[in-house]
Design a protein around this motif. Sequence first.
Motif, mmCIF file in Angstrom:
data_model
loop_
_atom_site.group_PDB
_atom_site.id
_atom_site.type_symbol
_atom_site.label_atom_id
_atom_site.label_comp_id
_atom_site.label_asym_id
_atom_site.label_seq_id
_atom_site.Cartn_x
_atom_site.Cartn_y
_atom_site.Cartn_z
ATOM 1 N N MET A 1 0.841 -1.172 0.000
ATOM 2 C CA MET A 1 0.000 0.000 0.000
ATOM 3 C C MET A 1 0.893 1.245 0.000
ATOM 4 S SD MET A 1 -3.029 0.748 2.724
ATOM 5 C CE MET A 1 -4.577 0.505 1.916
ATOM 6 N N ARG A 2 0.457 2.278 -0.676
ATOM 7 C CA ARG A 2 1.189 3.541 -0.735
ATOM 8 C C ARG A 2 0.534 4.542 0.222
ATOM 9 N NH1 ARG A 2 1.005 3.547 -7.176
ATOM 10 N NH2 ARG A 2 -1.155 3.690 -6.537
ATOM 11 N N ILE A 3 1.323 5.005 1.179
ATOM 12 C CA ILE A 3 0.818 5.875 2.233
ATOM 13 C C ILE A 3 1.442 7.258 2.104
ATOM 14 C CG2 ILE A 3 0.476 6.152 4.723
ATOM 15 C CD1 ILE A 3 -0.575 3.447 3.664
ATOM 16 N N PHE A 4 0.614 8.277 2.178
ATOM 17 C CA PHE A 4 1.065 9.662 2.136
ATOM 18 C C PHE A 4 0.717 10.298 3.478
ATOM 19 C CE2 PHE A 4 0.038 14.031 0.041
ATOM 20 C CZ PHE A 4 1.242 14.560 0.478
ATOM 21 N N ILE A 5 1.740 10.724 4.212
ATOM 22 C CA ILE A 5 1.541 11.388 5.499
ATOM 23 C C ILE A 5 1.818 12.875 5.325
ATOM 24 C CG2 ILE A 5 2.264 11.570 7.907
ATOM 25 C CD1 ILE A 5 3.226 8.646 7.722
ATOM 26 N N VAL A 6 0.853 13.702 5.708
ATOM 27 C CA VAL A 6 1.034 15.143 5.711
ATOM 28 C C VAL A 6 1.182 15.547 7.177
ATOM 29 C CG1 VAL A 6 0.080 17.390 5.079
ATOM 30 C CG2 VAL A 6 -0.339 15.403 3.615
#
Length: 157
Positions: A1-6
């Motif tokens: 899974m590709r996770i983007f954390i801001v």
Amino acid sequence: MRIFIVHAHPEPNSFNGALTSAAEQALVAAGHEVVISDLYAMRFNPVSDRRNFTTVVDAHYYRQQAEEANAAVHDGFAPDIQAEMDKLFWCDALILQFPLRWFGLPAILKGWVDRVFASGGRSYGGGKWYDRGVFAGKRAMCSVTIGGHRRSIPTED
């Protein structure tokens, strides 16, 4: 899974910083791809105005949604906005990590949302909402902290 954390906290050694770091370590260890946008470290500009765009619909009167729609059609978003949009479209899951400020998002994160979630069909608008939207099937979560004064704990004499 590709996770983007801001990540939206100015202090790298804060509890928010520790949560972002722990999330990244745990997710990578579990085999996920992780990308982080640390808004303060990036010196992300939260102000939404004409600088969002490399194209112009009306030079005499600024209308945010009209400019967003035009930019969506003509690839006219400023490079900093386009980079964040690319991460958003890349990810399977979005995590917003931030402290609650006056019952809402910190200004830098609110500005990120205002600038990156552009209308005009690229992110939303034109009937593209919820299960019919461009993010259908993706997940998002907020990891929110709240602060307060440290309480002194009474001791017995």
